[in-house]
Each structure stands twice: as structure tokens, then as C-alpha cells.
Design an enzyme around this catalytic site. Structure first.
Site, PDB file in Angstrom:
ATOM      1  N   TYR A 180      33.626  21.883  42.077  1.00 26.63           N
ATOM      2  CA  TYR A 180      35.027  22.118  42.426  1.00 26.63           C
ATOM      3  C   TYR A 180      35.200  23.546  42.959  1.00 26.63           C
ATOM      4  O   TYR A 180      36.011  23.812  43.826  1.00 26.63           O
ATOM      5  CB  TYR A 180      35.882  21.899  41.177  1.00 26.63           C
ATOM      6  N   ASP A 264      34.103  24.857  33.012  1.00 24.28           N
ATOM      7  CA  ASP A 264      35.306  24.223  33.550  1.00 24.28           C
ATOM      8  C   ASP A 264      35.309  22.786  33.052  1.00 24.28           C
ATOM      9  O   ASP A 264      34.516  21.953  33.506  1.00 24.28           O
ATOM     10  CB  ASP A 264      35.295  24.280  35.075  1.00 24.28           C
ATOM     11  N   LYS A 292      44.377  18.093  33.348  1.00 22.78           N
ATOM     12  CA  LYS A 292      44.361  16.635  33.427  1.00 22.78           C
ATOM     13  C   LYS A 292      44.799  15.939  32.128  1.00 22.78           C
ATOM     14  O   LYS A 292      45.955  15.930  31.791  1.00 22.78           O
ATOM     15  CB  LYS A 292      42.987  16.155  33.888  1.00 22.78           C
TER      16      LYS A 292
HETATM   17  N1  PMP Z   1      38.416  22.145  37.887  1.00 22.53           N
HETATM   18  C1  PMP Z   1      37.885  20.945  38.119  1.00 22.53           C
HETATM   19  C2  PMP Z   1      36.480  20.655  37.697  1.00 22.53           C
HETATM   20  C3  PMP Z   1      38.636  19.950  38.752  1.00 22.53           C
HETATM   21  O1  PMP Z   1      38.104  18.750  38.976  1.00 22.53           O
HETATM   22  C4  PMP Z   1      39.973  20.250  39.127  1.00 22.53           C
HETATM   23  C5  PMP Z   1      40.854  19.240  39.819  1.00 22.53           C
HETATM   24  N2  PMP Z   1      40.322  18.043  40.111  1.00 22.53           N
HETATM   25  C6  PMP Z   1      40.470  21.525  38.853  1.00 22.53           C
HETATM   26  C7  PMP Z   1      39.673  22.454  38.228  1.00 22.53           C
HETATM   27  C8  PMP Z   1      41.869  21.903  39.249  1.00 22.53           C
HETATM   28  O2  PMP Z   1      42.779  21.322  38.415  1.00 22.53           O
HETATM   29  P1  PMP Z   1      44.283  21.082  38.909  1.00 22.53           P
HETATM   30  O3  PMP Z   1      44.204  20.052  39.975  1.00 22.53           O
HETATM   31  O4  PMP Z   1      45.042  20.674  37.707  1.00 22.53           O
HETATM   32  O5  PMP Z   1      44.751  22.406  39.448  1.00 22.53           O
END
Ligand code: PMP
Length: 455
Positions: A180, A264, A292
Site C-alpha cells: 500500500y 500496517d 477498516k
Molecule cells: N494501509 C493499508 C495496508 C491499506 O490497505 C489501506 C487501505 N486499503 C490503508 C492503509 C489506508 O486506509 P484508509 O483507506 O482507511 O485510509
């Protein structure tokens, strides 16, 4: 586990004919969503349905051949594991809110918590009365000392990095390619996705290959220069990489140099295990970020970690008997952080997760395993150049480029996920739903083969 890299062969005439027919059928089934997108374009800047960066000619040819399907399906209603679009099509949803809805859409216990909160008034500006419960509940489940809240996962990641820099007094960080955080990396010529990021920020960010020994060596060489190593322990984009030994070594090296190891856990937190990847791999990070699932469908992020780092937010815990702590802090706050609706929803989720215990995730993981094993056998028997990679209750299909056509094929058969091609099994999916997915995958791939693919 390995996978077939996407290939970029020019399209053959039968494939071009097949794609043209398929695009007609797909757009005919979802005309409302297509029209909504056409009407939105002039006003709505939406990266989700946009053109891509520069790509090799064969990939562009494929994108152009399928461009009329490049619109999001507009949802009208959802319940449990199902969603309905504005054309009245019903879907069993395996994208399930980008992985948010572990319990399915609008489960009663979350809906009731939200209704209750609305009825008592949305007391913004006052501290939410359940902050402590949520923070404590999360801290206990993931085994970390302190927790802070943010509005999104991305925000939580940014705060974690600042905490690491503040506590170590260093600037440089390591992230890993394709994850990400490292998406604007070597896969995209000219680092196109990093447009708008200052050279200074790029200079302080070192992107390394995930899981590679050479990356560990480089991290060891950088030693005391690094504020943090930010890692998505199993990347939703490359879930076949589950490098336990690499992570253990990463922990050892970062600890040796006082570098923050940040997990993360936005995607895998509360999904792979109640304690996330830390529990799954048996590795304790210094900081971890969440999002999430924990917000129960409302926007939420959380940062958790040891007091060494977390105290940079507030100076640390103190009692009335002591003087106020004196610590150089970072400034982080937000109008909507800890807002009453999000906290009510999070409290409901935390309570439910704690009650259910780790068995909840174990069961989901087992069900996903049984499904993907059955499908993998079928894929091998049919000599399909497509494989399934799974991590717990999350899985994705990998293979040559037209594998991306699988998503619209599945939608035609009443199975939904978003374009990212990630699938999740949730508590709301029953065995019939899993069988329906299995049949839809088989039928889609057989149909694609008749159309000139996978031959
Ligand atoms: N980190 C990871 C590993 C993700 O998969 C995501 C979003 N898919 C995020 C951070 C960002 O989260 P958000 O979309 O709630 O900002």
C-alpha cells in the site's frame, strides 16, 4: 508460493471479438451505473474509474478494449452479504466494503449502537463517553500499551511515521515496493504515482523489495539512520508473500538500532487473527496502525504502540499527584477524530470481537481455506494459468492480464468485488454463498477460455 506475472501479449482477433461481445453484455446489464458515470465525469474527479498511467502498448490495448466497462457499479441497497445496484441486479458481495464488513453489511448490533447514539444526540466537541472502552478493548486484543484514534487508515499511518520520527529524532524511513505504501515504485515507469510529492519526502523514503535478503542487508547498513521500517506484513496486492523469517529478522535488526518497526494492520488487523499479523507471526511491533474493520463501517483509523512512541502524542499517562509531563510532542488532532458515531460503532465492534474471541477469525480462515483449496484443485485439473492466493479469509486470483476480466465476469453472475480483485469471506457469507462463488469462477473461466483465453 509463487504466481504467474501478468503478461502483456497483444490481443488476438478471437480475443478482440470476445471482449467486444462481453463489453456489450456487461454494459447492457448495468446501464444505470454506466450512465451515472458518464453524467459524473464532468464534475466528479474519481481516480477509481480513471485512465491509468503510461503503460506498454499491449496493456494499453487491453485497457482500451475494455474501457467502456471502466465504471463503478452504483449500489442502492445492501444487507448481510448482499448488495443491489441501481439496475436492480443482486450480488453476493465478496468485496464487502473493501474488507471493512467482517460481520456483513449493517449487522443489527452495529445498527442498534448507531441508532442509540443518534437518539442521544451527536455530542461533537465533548469527549465521547466510550473512548476509553474502545482504546482499552483494542489494546487488550492486540497486546499493545496505548491507542490513539484517527479518521482513516492512511491518517493513522502518517501519524505512526511522525511518532517514529519524533521519538528517534531521525528522518529516513523504509517502505516496501508494491505494498500500500510503495505503490509508486519500480512497477510504474518514471514514478508517475509520486507526482505532487516533494523531492525531500522522496529522499527520506527508501523503497525496498519485500521479503528479500538484500533488503534486510540494506536496512542493517542504514542502521541508526532509520526512524522507521513500515511494513504491511502480508500485502493485499501480493498475498503470496508471507515471509515469517524475514519479519523475524526485521524485528531483530530494527530493535538493535532503535528503529521503529511499524506494522500496517489496516487490512489484516482483526481479520487474520484477533491480534492481527502481530499475533499471527508472533512478532511484536513498536507501532501498529488499524482501520477498516474496527470502525464497523464508519471512517476510522487507530494507532497503537508502546509508550516510548505513543507518549509523543500526549506526554504519557500522569496522575493528579504528579506535575504535568514535559515531552516534545507532535501535534495531531482532528475535528472528526473520536466522533460519537464512529466511537459508538467501534465500541460495538470491539465488544463483539472480544466476546467471540480468536475462534471467530479461525473459523473464517478455515472456511476460506476449504473454498480456495477446492477451486485450486479445479484450476489445476483444467490447466488454467490462474492461481488463488489466500491469507486467512482474504484471497485473490493471480495470473495473466485478462484475469482482471474475471471481476466483470463474476458480476455478470451475481458475484461482486471491486476492481482491486480482492475477496473476503465474512461472517455473513453462508456455505451456499461460497458455493455460488465457486460455480461463478468456474463458469467465468470456462467462458473466457471459449473466448480465446487460457488456451
Ligand atoms: N494501509 C493499508 C495496508 C491499506 O490497505 C489501506 C487501505 N486499503 C490503508 C492503509 C489506508 O486506509 P484508509 O483507506 O482507511 O485510509
Amino acid at each position: 508460493m509463487t504466481t504467474t506475472p501478468p503478461t502483456s501479449e497483444p490481443l488476438t482477433p478471437p480475443q478482440l471479438r470476445y471482449i467486444a461481445q462481453f463489453v456489450e453484455a456487461y454494459t447492457a446489464r448495468t446501464p444505470g451505473s454506466a450512465a451515472a458515470q458518464r453524467a459524473a465525469y464532468p464534475f466528479l474527479a474519481d481516480p477509481r474509474s480513471s485512465g491509468g498511467p503510461k503503460a506498454p502498448p499491449a496493456i494499453r490495448e487491453f485497457w482500451n478494449a475494455t474501457k467502456r466497462m471502466r465504471y463503478p457499479i452504483v449500489g442502492k441497497r445492501c444487507a448481510g452479504a448482499r448488495g443491489w445496484d441501481i439496475d436492480g441486479n443482486e450480488y453476493i458481495d465478496f468485496g464487502i466494503g473493501f474488507g471493512v464488513y467482517l460481520f456483513g453489511y449493517s449487522p443489527d448490533f452495529i445498527a442498534e449502537a448507531l441508532h442509540r447514539r443518534i437518539d442521544t444526540g451527536m455530542t461533537m466537541g465533548f469527549q465521547s463517553d466510550v473512548c476509553r472502552d474502545v482504546a482499552e478493548g483494542i489494546a487488550r486484543m492486540i497486546g499493545m500499551e496505548r491507542v490513539a484514534f484517527a479518521n482513516t487508515g492512511a491518517e493513522a499511518v502518517m501519524v505512526a511515521l511522525r511518532l517514529a520520527r519524533a521519538a528517534t529524532g531521525r528522518n529516513k524511513i523504509v517502505v516496501f515496493a508494491i505494498s500500500y505504501h510503495g505503490s509508486g515504485d519500480a512497477t510504474i515507469p518514471g514514478l508517475g504515482m509520486l507526482l505532487g510529492v516533494t523531492p525531500g519526502a522522496i529522499q527520506d523514503t527508501i523503497i525496498l523489495e519485500y521479503g528479500a535478503d538484500a533488503s534486510l542487508q540494506r536496512i542493517a547498513e542504514l542502521g541508526d539512520q532509520l526512524a522507521a521500517v513500515l511494513v504491511e506484513p502480508v500485502q493485499s496486492r501480493q498475498p503470496w508473500l508471507q515471509p515469517a523469517a524475514f519479519l523475524t529478522e526485521l524485528r531483530r535488526i530494527t530493535a538493535e538500532h532503535g528503529t521503529a518497526l511499524i506494522f500496517d494492520e489496516v487490512m489484516q488487523g482483526f481479520r487474520i487473527h484477533q491480534g492481527g499479523c502481530q499475533a499471527h507471526f508472533g512478532i511484536r511491533a513498536d507501532l501498529a496502525t488499524y482501520g477498516k474493520i474496527i470502525g464497523g463501517g464508519l471512517p476510522m483509523g487507530a494507532i497503537a504502540g508502546s509508550a516510548r512512541f505513543m507518549d509523543r502524542l500526549d506526554g504519557g499517562a500522569w496522575s493528579d499527584a504528579e506535575d504535568l509531563p514535559e515531552v516534545d510532542k507532535i501535534w495531531f488532532s482532528g475535528t472528526f477524530t473520536k466522533n460519537p458515531l464512529t466511537m459508538a460503532s467501534a465500541q460495538a465492534v470491539v465488544e463483539r470481537l472480544a466476546q467471540a474471541g480468536p475462534a471467530l477469525q479461525e473459523r473464517l480462515n478455515q472456511r476460506a481455506e476449504a473454498l480456495t483449496e477446492r477451486l485450486s484443485i479445479w484450476l489445476r485439473e483444467r490447466r488454467m494459468p490462474v492461481s488463488i492466493v489466500r491469507f486467512g479469509s482474504m484471497f485473490r486470483f493471480t495470473g495473466p492480464l485478462p484475469t482482471t476480466l474475471l471481476v466483470p465476469h463474476l458480476r455478470m453472475r451475481g458475484i461482486y468485488t471491486w476492481e482491486g480483485m480482492v475477496f473476503f469471506v465474512s461472517v455473513a457469507h453462508d456455505e451456499k454463498d461460497l458455493l455460488a462463488l465457486e460455480e461463478a469462477v468456474k463458469d467465468s473461466l470456462v467462458t473466457m477460455r471459449k473466448g480465446g483465453y487460457f488456451v
